[in-house]
Design an enzyme around this catalytic site. Structure first.
Site, mmCIF file in Angstrom:
data_model
loop_
_atom_site.group_PDB
_atom_site.id
_atom_site.type_symbol
_atom_site.label_atom_id
_atom_site.label_comp_id
_atom_site.label_asym_id
_atom_site.label_seq_id
_atom_site.Cartn_x
_atom_site.Cartn_y
_atom_site.Cartn_z
ATOM 1 N N TYR A 182 102.621 46.962 -61.963
ATOM 2 C CA TYR A 182 102.635 47.125 -63.420
ATOM 3 C C TYR A 182 104.024 47.463 -63.941
ATOM 4 O O TYR A 182 104.327 47.202 -65.097
ATOM 5 C CB TYR A 182 101.678 48.249 -63.841
ATOM 6 C CG TYR A 182 100.259 47.812 -64.096
ATOM 7 C CD1 TYR A 182 99.511 47.205 -63.099
ATOM 8 C CD2 TYR A 182 99.661 48.014 -65.332
ATOM 9 C CE1 TYR A 182 98.209 46.811 -63.324
ATOM 10 C CE2 TYR A 182 98.357 47.625 -65.569
ATOM 11 C CZ TYR A 182 97.632 47.023 -64.559
ATOM 12 O OH TYR A 182 96.347 46.636 -64.802
ATOM 13 N N LYS A 200 96.476 46.199 -49.085
ATOM 14 C CA LYS A 200 96.504 44.951 -48.310
ATOM 15 C C LYS A 200 97.626 45.079 -47.292
ATOM 16 O O LYS A 200 98.647 44.379 -47.369
ATOM 17 C CB LYS A 200 96.728 43.755 -49.237
ATOM 18 C CG LYS A 200 95.527 43.401 -50.088
ATOM 19 C CD LYS A 200 94.482 42.559 -49.353
ATOM 20 C CE LYS A 200 94.971 41.159 -49.102
ATOM 21 N NZ LYS A 200 93.970 40.374 -48.334
ATOM 22 N N ASP A 241 90.411 43.537 -50.480
ATOM 23 C CA ASP A 241 89.425 42.455 -50.687
ATOM 24 C C ASP A 241 88.109 42.800 -50.004
ATOM 25 O O ASP A 241 87.028 42.637 -50.591
ATOM 26 C CB ASP A 241 89.986 41.101 -50.203
ATOM 27 C CG ASP A 241 90.501 41.126 -48.762
ATOM 28 O OD1 ASP A 241 90.713 42.230 -48.213
ATOM 29 O OD2 ASP A 241 90.685 40.044 -48.192
ATOM 30 N N ASP A 293 92.805 48.684 -60.891
ATOM 31 C CA ASP A 293 92.359 48.078 -62.149
ATOM 32 C C ASP A 293 91.153 47.191 -61.889
ATOM 33 O O ASP A 293 90.130 47.276 -62.577
ATOM 34 C CB ASP A 293 93.519 47.261 -62.736
ATOM 35 C CG ASP A 293 93.170 46.645 -64.075
ATOM 36 O OD1 ASP A 293 92.531 47.328 -64.890
ATOM 37 O OD2 ASP A 293 93.527 45.470 -64.292
ATOM 38 N N ASP A 296 86.813 48.015 -62.454
ATOM 39 C CA ASP A 296 85.913 47.205 -63.281
ATOM 40 C C ASP A 296 84.690 46.774 -62.458
ATOM 41 O O ASP A 296 83.567 46.754 -62.966
ATOM 42 C CB ASP A 296 86.627 45.956 -63.826
ATOM 43 C CG ASP A 296 87.244 46.194 -65.200
ATOM 44 O OD1 ASP A 296 87.533 47.370 -65.533
ATOM 45 O OD2 ASP A 296 87.434 45.210 -65.942
HETATM 46 C C1 IPM Z 1 92.661 49.505 -67.906
HETATM 47 C C2 IPM Z 1 93.117 48.332 -68.723
HETATM 48 C C3 IPM Z 1 94.632 48.409 -68.870
HETATM 49 C C4 IPM Z 1 95.224 48.223 -67.492
HETATM 50 C C5 IPM Z 1 95.236 47.438 -69.877
HETATM 51 C C6 IPM Z 1 94.600 47.566 -71.241
HETATM 52 C C7 IPM Z 1 96.717 47.603 -69.963
HETATM 53 O O1 IPM Z 1 92.660 47.144 -68.157
HETATM 54 O O2 IPM Z 1 92.922 50.646 -68.309
HETATM 55 O O3 IPM Z 1 92.019 49.288 -66.863
HETATM 56 O O4 IPM Z 1 95.385 47.087 -67.014
HETATM 57 O O5 IPM Z 1 95.549 49.234 -66.870
HETATM 58 MG MG MG Z 2 91.362 47.411 -66.515
#
Ligand code: IPM
Ligand code: MG
Length: 368
Positions: A142, A192, A225, A249, A253
């Site tokens: 990032y 990884k 993975d 990230d 999710d």
């Molecule tokens: C998160 C989001 C952020 C990230 C974005 C909005 C920059 O996806 O907080 O997970 O990628 O960190």
């Molecule tokens: Mg995110």
């Protein structure tokens, strides 16, 4: 005693709506539990760009550095898609993480019993699930340099750099081990190391921190993975997962969806402990700004309210009050309250954002 300070940054899309409900909850704790906060408010993301031409004004950044905790709603929207990279709403959020040095992003994935049927996975795979992803959040790909889109011969090349120092890995590993000791005492570290040098170093340092200071915690390593696959296959094998910024990230999710709805999940992003004993901290829901449903009373405020519960626990040492708030949410869900994101195919009348907030307030009222 001076009141602890909170900076509220509602942001864009559904951010302001869900934050309205959080403000009610904050007021309730002030009136009923003697927990008063000095609350201020400001802009971040697209709305800050509209007002100031930047997704985070320097004055807002300075305020964030001074308060005891920041509570953020969500940033982003399609109208900002074509902005230069440095002006996009997301840069506001990333600047807060970077400049406040908020390196440990705690993302719990907890399945509420009353929502277990709602997951896309089988109920037995997710019921009772309670895992915590610790995502490094100030470094890695990032932020690594060089980055950019460059000319190379007769074409362009897009470059980002994955970069981790030993001390960056060391400090986030410590956060994960400390958390594990207060939970089920297990850490799984994901990288990884089979293809990335940064992963090799990650694995080595996590192991070293473990062996020297946390030998009592059970530690395992997994390629990210394979970790993603195991999260979907049998997530209850995990307690704390520690991983880098980008893998975190994605894995968070994935983990979020195990619980049925992204509208349920809070997060805390913590930095170094300050002289007053509190960590630098920002709390925010994992979900985004959901521009498609913004302004319609359809958003689920629970993730943002649970983020305030995390603030009570991690910034203000009010674990029992955080439990009270989480229990109120459990009660309301058990009673069948559902925002549209939590509606199954059987249908029914969903709660609006405000009705969900009010139901939680009611349940809080019954808790004292
Ligand atoms: C998160 C989001 C952020 C990230 C974005 C909005 C920059 O996806 O907080 O997970 O990628 O960190
Ligand atoms: Mg995110």
């Amino acid at each position: 005693m001076t009141k602890p300070s909170l900076l509220i940054l509602p942001g864009d899309g559904i951010g302001p709506e869900v934050m309205t409900e959080v403000r009610k909850i904050i007021a309730w704790f002030g009136e009923n539990r003697g927990l008063e906060f000095n609350v201020s408010e400001d802009l971040v993301g697209g709305c800050a760009y509209d007002a100031h031409g930047t997704p985070l004004h320097d004055d807002t950044m300075a305020k964030a550095q001074e308060v005891d905790a920041v509570l953020l709603g969500a940033v982003g929207g399609p109208q900002y898609d074509d902005l230069d990279f440095g002006l996009k709403p997301e840069r506001g959020l990333l600047r807060l993480r970077k400049e406040m040095d908020l390196f440990a992003n705690l993302r719990p994935a907890q399945c509420f019993d009353s929502l277990a049927d709602f997951s896309s996975l089988k109920t037995e795979v997710v019921s009772g699930l309670d895992i915590m992803i610790v995502r490094e959040s100030t470094s890695g790909v990032y932020f690594g340099e060089p980055r950019g889109i460059f000319e190379e011969g007769n074409e362009r090349v897009g470059i980002n750099t994955q970069r981790y120092t030993e001390s960056e890995i060391d400090r986030v590993a410590r956060s994960a081990f400390e958390l594990a000791r207060r939970r089920n005492n297990k850490v799984c570290s994901m990288e990884k190391a089979n293809v990335m040098e940064s992963g090799v170093l990650w694995r080595e340092i996590v192991q070293k921190v473990h062996d020297s200071d946390y030998p009592d915690v059970e530690l395992s390593h997994m390629y990210a993975d394979a970790g993603a696959m195991q999260l979907c296959r049998w997530p209850k094998q995990f307690d704390v997962i520690v991983t880098d910024n980008l893998f975190g990230d994605i894995l968070s999710d994935t983990a979020a969806m195990l619980t049925g709805s992204l509208g349920m999940l809070p997060s805390a992003t913590l930095g170094p402990v300050m002289p007053n004993g509190r960590p630098k901290a920002m709390y925010e829901p994992v979900h985004g700004s959901a521009p498609d449903i913004a302004g319609q009373g359809k958003a689920n405020p629970i993730a943002c309210i649970l983020s305030f519960a995390m603030a009570l626990r991690y910034s203000f040492d009010q674990g029992a009050e955080a439990d009270r708030l989480e229990q109120a949410i459990e009660t309301v869900l058990g009673d069948g309250a559902r925002t549209p994101d939590l509606m199954g195919p059987e249908g029914g009348t969903p709660f609006t954002t405000a009705q969900m907030g009010d139901a939680i307030l009611n349940a809080l009222g019954s808790s004292i």
